[in-house]
Scaffold this active site. Structure first.
Site, PDB file in Angstrom:
ATOM      1  N   TYR A   1       3.961  34.954   9.456  1.00 29.78           N
ATOM      2  CA  TYR A   1       4.420  33.567   9.187  1.00 29.78           C
ATOM      3  C   TYR A   1       4.799  33.299   7.729  1.00 29.78           C
ATOM      4  CZ  TYR A   1       1.179  33.302  13.163  1.00 29.78           C
ATOM      5  OH  TYR A   1       0.482  33.549  14.312  1.00 29.78           O
TER       6      TYR A   1
ATOM      7  N   TYR B   1      -1.048  28.654  24.804  1.00 32.16           N
ATOM      8  CA  TYR B   1      -0.928  29.819  23.930  1.00 32.16           C
ATOM      9  C   TYR B   1      -1.982  30.825  24.369  1.00 32.16           C
ATOM     10  CZ  TYR B   1      -0.819  33.011  20.101  1.00 32.16           C
ATOM     11  OH  TYR B   1      -0.726  34.169  19.374  1.00 32.16           O
TER      12      TYR B   1
ATOM     13  N   ASP C   1      -8.836  31.048  30.010  1.00 33.68           N
ATOM     14  CA  ASP C   1      -8.752  31.705  28.705  1.00 33.68           C
ATOM     15  C   ASP C   1      -9.598  30.892  27.728  1.00 33.68           C
ATOM     16  OD1 ASP C   1      -8.139  32.594  26.195  1.00 33.68           O
ATOM     17  OD2 ASP C   1      -5.964  32.500  26.431  1.00 33.68           O
TER      18      ASP C   1
ATOM     19  N   LYS D   1     -12.381  35.951  19.912  1.00 39.57           N
ATOM     20  CA  LYS D   1     -12.629  35.251  18.645  1.00 39.57           C
ATOM     21  C   LYS D   1     -14.111  35.179  18.251  1.00 39.57           C
ATOM     22  CE  LYS D   1      -8.533  32.283  18.386  1.00 39.57           C
ATOM     23  NZ  LYS D   1      -7.790  32.727  17.216  1.00 39.57           N
TER      24      LYS D   1
HETATM   25  N1  PMP Z   1      -5.912  33.087  23.799  1.00 41.95           N
HETATM   26  C1  PMP Z   1      -6.068  31.994  23.042  1.00 41.95           C
HETATM   27  C2  PMP Z   1      -6.406  30.688  23.712  1.00 41.95           C
HETATM   28  C3  PMP Z   1      -5.941  32.063  21.650  1.00 41.95           C
HETATM   29  O1  PMP Z   1      -6.092  30.954  20.917  1.00 41.95           O
HETATM   30  C4  PMP Z   1      -5.657  33.317  21.054  1.00 41.95           C
HETATM   31  C5  PMP Z   1      -5.528  33.494  19.548  1.00 41.95           C
HETATM   32  N2  PMP Z   1      -5.266  32.397  18.807  1.00 41.95           N
HETATM   33  C6  PMP Z   1      -5.498  34.437  21.884  1.00 41.95           C
HETATM   34  C7  PMP Z   1      -5.655  34.291  23.252  1.00 41.95           C
HETATM   35  C8  PMP Z   1      -5.195  35.792  21.312  1.00 41.95           C
HETATM   36  O2  PMP Z   1      -6.291  36.313  20.645  1.00 41.95           O
HETATM   37  P1  PMP Z   1      -6.110  37.419  19.510  1.00 41.95           P
HETATM   38  O3  PMP Z   1      -5.443  36.769  18.349  1.00 41.95           O
HETATM   39  O4  PMP Z   1      -7.508  37.886  19.197  1.00 41.95           O
HETATM   40  O5  PMP Z   1      -5.287  38.516  20.105  1.00 41.95           O
END
Ligand code: PMP
Length: 420
Positions: free
Chosen positions: A8, A136, A239, A268
């Site tokens: 970015y 996302y 997710d 995370k």
């Molecule tokens: N799913 C969600 C809801 C996320 O917010 C993110 C990352 N921001 C991901 C999947 C992807 O995770 P990573 O960046 O560890 O690949």
């Protein structure tokens, strides 16, 4: 000449980036001697802050034994113990755990599991995924294909990706009625009526669509979605990469809806943000679809670093600290403070909405330009703050004191109120 390439930031004449030389609690220390308060917990994952003594110790203890070993055909204690702990804290039907190395891969695993589940059961046409606008789910191709196809960060690649099915984002607020939810979810019902025969799963971020616009929606919507998935015989994937481990005020966002998905993805905060890792949990009926005498139904996905011993050892300790240090109470306090202080009326022509949920606070503006320069301003004020698009947000570590939280809130609001 070689140069690191950052995400970015390919802006001509971009300001020089601060170089982190140390970090402690919620503070980052830069090479030039500045010490700043991190309002983002490093992309929402360092839930205990930096350099937590117990997590550091867990990592060192494991490093002194062995740092890595393949999880195929071999096993080890940290992976087994973490799998058990995850099964214990998630709803009862989720009792199989598949480890991978990032949230994106954890989502890929979930999507592949869903498609192969139906394939193994003889329903080879159920290959598509129903996803939502404003969603996302990560950066790999499979994940990009289920992110918001219009506004999302990945729309450039749409023509290369499998064409998935998209429903409008939930638009009912956190305290919507069942009636409102039923109306809001109607488009999903219509899409399932048309496509259930070719749909393997529905994927959604529960209660908080995070990176797609901090859309906060009712737990009743999730209940209604679970019912629709059952009615139309498609799997439900939640997710919880961003929402898991307390971010919305309960250990998992799904707890507020009291539902259980067929497949759940965690990432995370799983390792307290120390190492990239993810866990994809599945119900027994999903797992059973992959069993056979001759392995011909086996799940073919084997990330090299799945179940990495350092990551699983630190994740296990992170979970213990989460429980022993009463994080849910801390998150409640942060939520209350955000709701009272961040969400107080703010008269500014650009401010569209201010909202807070769990340890997440957001100021939404009309035009992204209104946030140009906010990061540099916050740094001057001693806060590491990020904005993206039309959103200025904080998702801090749960260890913040009320004073530290107040400092972040004041800087976020001062961007709109102070003469500069
Ligand atoms: N799913 C969600 C809801 C996320 O917010 C993110 C990352 N921001 C991901 C999947 C992807 O995770 P990573 O960046 O560890 O690949």
């Amino acid at each position: 000449m070689s140069q690191l390439w950052y995400p970015y930031t390919q802006m001509l004449n971009a300001p020089k980036m601060p170089c982190v030389v140390n970090a402690q609690g919620p503070y980052l220390e830069f090479a030039d001697g500045r010490r700043v308060l991190d309002a983002t917990s490093s992309w929402w994952c360092l839930i205990h802050g930096y350099k937590h003594p117990e997590l550091d110790q867990a990592l060192q203890d494991q490093a002194s034994r062995f740092a890595h070993v393949m999880l195929g055909g071999l096993t080890h204690e940290p992976a087994q113990a973490l799998a058990k702990a995850l099964v214990d804290i998630t709803p009862e039907p989720l009792n199989h755990v598949f480890f991978s190395d990032s949230g994106s891969v954890g989502v890929e695993v979930a999507l592949k599991m869903a498609v192969q589940y139906w394939h193994n059961r003889g329903q080879t046409n159920k290959q598509r995924i129903l996803a939502f606008y404003k969603s996302y789910h990560g950066d790999t191709s499979g994940c990009m294909a289920v992110c918001d196809p219009a506004e999302g960060m990945h729309h450039l690649f749409n023509h290369l990706l499998p064409q998935q099915i998209f429903a409008p984002a939930p638009s009912v607020g956190l305290d919507a009625s069942w009636q409102q939810v039923q109306e809001d979810i109607q488009p999903v019902r219509v899409l399932l009526q048309q496509h259930a025969h070719e749909t393997a799963a529905v994927i959604i971020e529960p209660l908080l669509q995070a990176a797609g616009g901090f859309n906060m929606y009712s737990p009743l919507y999730l209940q209604a979605l679970r019912e629709l998935c059952d009615e139309f015989e498609v799997l439900l994937i939640l997710d919880e990469v961003a929402t898991g481990f307390g971010r919305t005020g309960t250990c998992f966002a799904m707890d507020q809806a009291q539902i259980c998905p067929d497949i759940l993805v965690l990432g995370k905060g799983l390792t307290g943000g120390y190492l990239g890792h993810a866990a994809t949990l599945a119900q027994t009926h999903v797992y059973d679809a992959f069993l056979s005498q001759d392995n011909e139904r086996a799940f073919m996905h084997g990330p090299t670093f799945m179940g990495n011993p350092l990551a699983t050892a630190v994740a296990l300790r992170s979970l213990q600290v989460f429980q022993q240090d009463h994080y849910l109470q801390r998150i409640q306090n942060l939520q209350q403070q955000l709701q009272q202080e961040l969400c107080a009326p703010l008269a500014h022509e650009q401010v569209v909405d201010i909202r807070a949920f769990g340890a997440t606070g957001v100021i939404e503006v009309k035009d992204a330009q209104a946030l140009a320069g906010v990061q540099a301003y916050a740094l001057q004020e001693g806060v590491w703050l990020r904005s993206f698009g039309r959103y200025l947000y904080t998702m801090p570590a749960y260890i913040l004191t009320p004073e530290q939280m107040r400092h972040i809130i004041q800087v976020m609001r001062a961007w709109f109120t102070e003469e500069r």
